[in-house]
Motif scaffolding. Structure first.
Motif, PDB file in Angstrom:
ATOM      1  N   ILE A  50     -32.765  10.016 -68.676  1.00 28.70           N
ATOM      2  CA  ILE A  50     -32.497   9.050 -67.611  1.00 28.70           C
ATOM      3  C   ILE A  50     -32.924   9.622 -66.263  1.00 28.70           C
ATOM      4  CG2 ILE A  50     -30.650   7.911 -66.308  1.00 28.70           C
ATOM      5  CD1 ILE A  50     -29.194   7.573 -69.045  1.00 28.70           C
ATOM      6  N   GLY A  51     -32.565  10.870 -66.012  1.00 27.14           N
ATOM      7  CA  GLY A  51     -32.919  11.496 -64.740  1.00 27.14           C
ATOM      8  C   GLY A  51     -34.419  11.539 -64.517  1.00 27.14           C
ATOM      9  N   GLU A  52     -35.171  11.866 -65.553  1.00 26.22           N
ATOM     10  CA  GLU A  52     -36.630  11.892 -65.434  1.00 26.22           C
ATOM     11  C   GLU A  52     -37.172  10.495 -65.173  1.00 26.22           C
ATOM     12  OE1 GLU A  52     -38.898  14.479 -65.346  1.00 26.22           O
ATOM     13  OE2 GLU A  52     -37.061  15.634 -65.148  1.00 26.22           O
ATOM     14  N   ASP A  72     -27.949  11.107 -57.167  1.00 27.38           N
ATOM     15  CA  ASP A  72     -26.913  11.776 -57.961  1.00 27.38           C
ATOM     16  C   ASP A  72     -27.306  11.825 -59.433  1.00 27.38           C
ATOM     17  OD1 ASP A  72     -25.408  12.105 -55.668  1.00 27.38           O
ATOM     18  OD2 ASP A  72     -24.032  10.450 -56.124  1.00 27.38           O
ATOM     19  N   ILE A  73     -27.902  10.743 -59.906  1.00 26.07           N
ATOM     20  CA  ILE A  73     -28.344  10.687 -61.299  1.00 26.07           C
ATOM     21  C   ILE A  73     -29.445  11.724 -61.535  1.00 26.07           C
ATOM     22  CG2 ILE A  73     -29.521   9.238 -63.008  1.00 26.07           C
ATOM     23  CD1 ILE A  73     -27.994   6.841 -61.653  1.00 26.07           C
ATOM     24  N   ALA A  74     -30.383  11.804 -60.616  1.00 24.13           N
ATOM     25  CA  ALA A  74     -31.460  12.789 -60.748  1.00 24.13           C
ATOM     26  C   ALA A  74     -30.904  14.210 -60.666  1.00 24.13           C
ATOM     27  CB  ALA A  74     -32.512  12.554 -59.663  1.00 24.13           C
ATOM     28  N   ARG A  75     -29.931  14.426 -59.779  1.00 28.17           N
ATOM     29  CA  ARG A  75     -29.342  15.764 -59.655  1.00 28.17           C
ATOM     30  C   ARG A  75     -28.557  16.157 -60.911  1.00 28.17           C
ATOM     31  NH1 ARG A  75     -28.256  14.367 -54.213  1.00 28.17           N
ATOM     32  NH2 ARG A  75     -26.072  14.046 -54.688  1.00 28.17           N
ATOM     33  N   MET A  76     -27.933  15.181 -61.564  1.00 31.01           N
ATOM     34  CA  MET A  76     -27.217  15.486 -62.808  1.00 31.01           C
ATOM     35  C   MET A  76     -28.209  15.980 -63.853  1.00 31.01           C
ATOM     36  SD  MET A  76     -24.467  15.834 -64.533  1.00 31.01           S
ATOM     37  CE  MET A  76     -23.047  14.886 -64.092  1.00 31.01           C
ATOM     38  N   ARG A  77     -29.392  15.383 -63.891  1.00 29.07           N
ATOM     39  CA  ARG A  77     -30.430  15.844 -64.806  1.00 29.07           C
ATOM     40  C   ARG A  77     -30.787  17.293 -64.500  1.00 29.07           C
ATOM     41  NH1 ARG A  77     -33.911  18.899 -65.508  1.00 29.07           N
ATOM     42  NH2 ARG A  77     -35.871  18.583 -66.500  1.00 29.07           N
ATOM     43  N   ARG A  93     -18.644  13.795 -68.945  1.00 28.90           N
ATOM     44  CA  ARG A  93     -18.236  12.432 -69.295  1.00 28.90           C
ATOM     45  C   ARG A  93     -17.646  11.699 -68.098  1.00 28.90           C
ATOM     46  NH1 ARG A  93     -14.218  12.345 -73.288  1.00 28.90           N
ATOM     47  NH2 ARG A  93     -14.577  10.147 -73.505  1.00 28.90           N
ATOM     48  N   ALA A  94     -16.819  12.372 -67.334  1.00 22.33           N
ATOM     49  CA  ALA A  94     -16.163  11.730 -66.193  1.00 22.33           C
ATOM     50  C   ALA A  94     -17.158  11.369 -65.100  1.00 22.33           C
ATOM     51  CB  ALA A  94     -15.076  12.640 -65.635  1.00 22.33           C
ATOM     52  N   THR A  95     -18.150  12.210 -64.894  1.00 20.79           N
ATOM     53  CA  THR A  95     -19.075  11.959 -63.793  1.00 20.79           C
ATOM     54  C   THR A  95     -20.154  10.939 -64.126  1.00 20.79           C
ATOM     55  OG1 THR A  95     -20.429  13.856 -64.433  1.00 20.79           O
ATOM     56  CG2 THR A  95     -18.752  14.232 -62.747  1.00 20.79           C
ATOM     57  N   ILE A  96     -20.350  10.645 -65.398  1.00 17.14           N
ATOM     58  CA  ILE A  96     -21.417   9.701 -65.731  1.00 17.14           C
ATOM     59  C   ILE A  96     -20.922   8.289 -65.991  1.00 17.14           C
ATOM     60  CG2 ILE A  96     -22.901  11.498 -66.660  1.00 17.14           C
ATOM     61  CD1 ILE A  96     -22.231  10.355 -69.483  1.00 17.14           C
ATOM     62  N   GLN A  97     -19.648   8.097 -66.272  1.00 18.06           N
ATOM     63  CA  GLN A  97     -19.187   6.787 -66.722  1.00 18.06           C
ATOM     64  C   GLN A  97     -19.476   5.663 -65.729  1.00 18.06           C
ATOM     65  OE1 GLN A  97     -15.154   7.654 -67.814  1.00 18.06           O
ATOM     66  NE2 GLN A  97     -15.731   8.136 -69.907  1.00 18.06           N
ATOM     67  N   ALA A  98     -19.010   5.740 -64.503  1.00 16.55           N
ATOM     68  CA  ALA A  98     -19.233   4.659 -63.531  1.00 16.55           C
ATOM     69  C   ALA A  98     -20.703   4.537 -63.151  1.00 16.55           C
ATOM     70  CB  ALA A  98     -18.353   4.856 -62.302  1.00 16.55           C
ATOM     71  N   PRO A  99     -21.396   5.647 -62.837  1.00 18.92           N
ATOM     72  CA  PRO A  99     -22.820   5.497 -62.493  1.00 18.92           C
ATOM     73  C   PRO A  99     -23.661   4.918 -63.633  1.00 18.92           C
ATOM     74  CG  PRO A  99     -22.021   7.639 -61.779  1.00 18.92           C
ATOM     75  CD  PRO A  99     -20.939   7.014 -62.615  1.00 18.92           C
TER      76      PRO A  99
END
Length: 114
Positions: A50-52, A72-77, A93-99
């Motif tokens: 997803i990040g890529e 934030d999504i790219a940084r998580m990658r 799990r907690a940091t990805i659910q809402a985004p």
């Protein structure tokens, strides 16, 4: 050949569906269980996918949807790819659910709009 924005949006949606399936497995097992670890690995891989894809989306598409935490999504990658040793399953799990839910809705709406 490079993928089109629509293909990348579809890639994101497919990865989100895979995360949902793996999350069901993860929740059904103890955190240290081998099956849970494989499910977590699958989730992390799909987050990297997803990040890529997010990084490759046109800036205009990202700018049209400022409510999505694109960076934030790219940084998580990047976190998963470069700091894998600091990951905690509960935090991931907690940091990805809402985004992820927000990302799914935005990607689907962008695909539907054509």
């Amino acid at each position: 050949m490079s993928r089109t924005p629509q293909q990348r949006l579809q890639d994101i949606l497919e990865a989100i569906d895979a995360i949902d399936r793996a999350d069901v497995v993860l929740r059904a097992h103890d955190p240290g269980d081998e099956i849970a670890l494989v499910a977590l690995d699958a989730i992390q891989y799909r987050i990297m996918t997803i990040g890529e894809a997010v990084k490759a989306l046109p800036p205009s598409l990202r700018n049209d949807h400022p409510d999505v935490p694109w960076s934030d999504i790219a940084r998580m990658r990047d976190l998963i790819g470069h700091h894998y040793y600091r990951l905690d399953a509960q935090i991931v799990r907690a940091t990805i659910q809402a985004p992820i839910a927000q990302l799914r809705a935005t990607c689907q709406a962008a695909l539907d709009a054509g």
